[in-house]
Scaffold this motif. Structure first.
Motif, PDB file in Angstrom:
ATOM      1  N   ARG A  41     -12.718 -43.840  -0.120  1.00  0.00           N
ATOM      2  CA  ARG A  41     -14.108 -44.266  -0.371  1.00  0.00           C
ATOM      3  C   ARG A  41     -14.142 -45.543  -1.205  1.00  0.00           C
ATOM      4  O   ARG A  41     -14.966 -46.427  -0.959  1.00  0.00           O
ATOM      5  CB  ARG A  41     -14.878 -43.157  -1.062  1.00  0.00           C
ATOM      6  CG  ARG A  41     -15.326 -42.095  -0.092  1.00  0.00           C
ATOM      7  CD  ARG A  41     -16.462 -41.259  -0.673  1.00  0.00           C
ATOM      8  NE  ARG A  41     -16.923 -40.344   0.337  1.00  0.00           N
ATOM      9  CZ  ARG A  41     -16.728 -39.028   0.302  1.00  0.00           C
ATOM     10  NH1 ARG A  41     -16.091 -38.485  -0.706  1.00  0.00           N
ATOM     11  NH2 ARG A  41     -17.189 -38.263   1.264  1.00  0.00           N
ATOM     12  N   ALA A  42     -13.268 -45.640  -2.209  1.00  0.00           N
ATOM     13  CA  ALA A  42     -13.212 -46.854  -3.032  1.00  0.00           C
ATOM     14  C   ALA A  42     -12.847 -48.068  -2.176  1.00  0.00           C
ATOM     15  O   ALA A  42     -13.282 -49.180  -2.451  1.00  0.00           O
ATOM     16  CB  ALA A  42     -12.215 -46.677  -4.177  1.00  0.00           C
ATOM     17  N   SER A  80     -11.137 -40.017  -2.437  1.00  0.00           N
ATOM     18  CA  SER A  80     -11.560 -40.917  -3.518  1.00  0.00           C
ATOM     19  C   SER A  80     -11.058 -42.334  -3.272  1.00  0.00           C
ATOM     20  O   SER A  80     -11.825 -43.291  -3.316  1.00  0.00           O
ATOM     21  CB  SER A  80     -11.052 -40.407  -4.865  1.00  0.00           C
ATOM     22  OG  SER A  80     -11.544 -39.116  -5.115  1.00  0.00           O
ATOM     23  N   ALA A 104      -7.182 -36.877  -3.413  1.00  0.00           N
ATOM     24  CA  ALA A 104      -7.473 -38.025  -4.284  1.00  0.00           C
ATOM     25  C   ALA A 104      -7.198 -39.335  -3.556  1.00  0.00           C
ATOM     26  O   ALA A 104      -7.994 -40.280  -3.645  1.00  0.00           O
ATOM     27  CB  ALA A 104      -6.656 -37.940  -5.568  1.00  0.00           C
TER      28      ALA A 104
END
Length: 150
Positions: free
Chosen positions: A44-45, A41, A37
């Motif tokens: 990438r954010a 995630s 996470a």
């Protein structure tokens, strides 16, 4: 002071051992879920997708401080029980970094762990150096302590 990445991880019935506790090997899976996470995630954010292109584990170490039950009393028809995993970056080096974790069962610290990760070029099948973008993503989570390599 660094930021901590906080992840609430849902426990699965299959995580249980014969004693009704979360199996010690499953702690690695819970830590992995939190780490993915953060890096995939969260990365990438932040605009850093390169961790998904290749990063391998060089080392894990886990300290088990107390058993974690499935805790049906904390579950509902809509949600299984969860544990809270807090993570930060303990060390950043040229070609690896160390993630530190604390796993909480409610408000009680149940486990601590560390993982050394190595960025990896999957096409060439060899380790690579951290990019400047990857380092910039990790730095807000880095512990600000002299001599850690951060």
């Amino acid at each position: 002071m660094s930021d901590r990445f906080v992840y609430h991880c849902t426990l699965r019935w299959s995580d249980l051992d014969a004693y009704g506790h979360i199996n010690n090997a499953r702690f690695l899976t819970l830590y992995e879920e939190a780490r993915v996470a953060l890096m995939f995630s969260g990365g990438r954010a932040w605009g850093v997708g390169s961790f998904a292109d290749g990063v391998v584990i060089r080392r894990h170490e886990i300290d088990y401080l107390r058993p974690v039950d499935y805790a049906l009393g904390r579950a509902s028809a809509e949600a299984a029980p969860t544990v809270r995993i807090e993570m930060w970056i303990e060390e950043i080096r040229v070609s690896n970094f160390t993630v530190a974790y604390e796993l909480y069962d409610g408000d009680v610290l149940a486990s601590t762990a560390r993982s050394v990760l190595v960025p990896f070029d999957l096409e060439r099948q060899r380790p690579r150096r951290l990019t400047e973008a990857e380092r910039a993503f990790l730095l807000p989570y880095a512990r600000d302590t002299a001599g850690t390599g951060v």
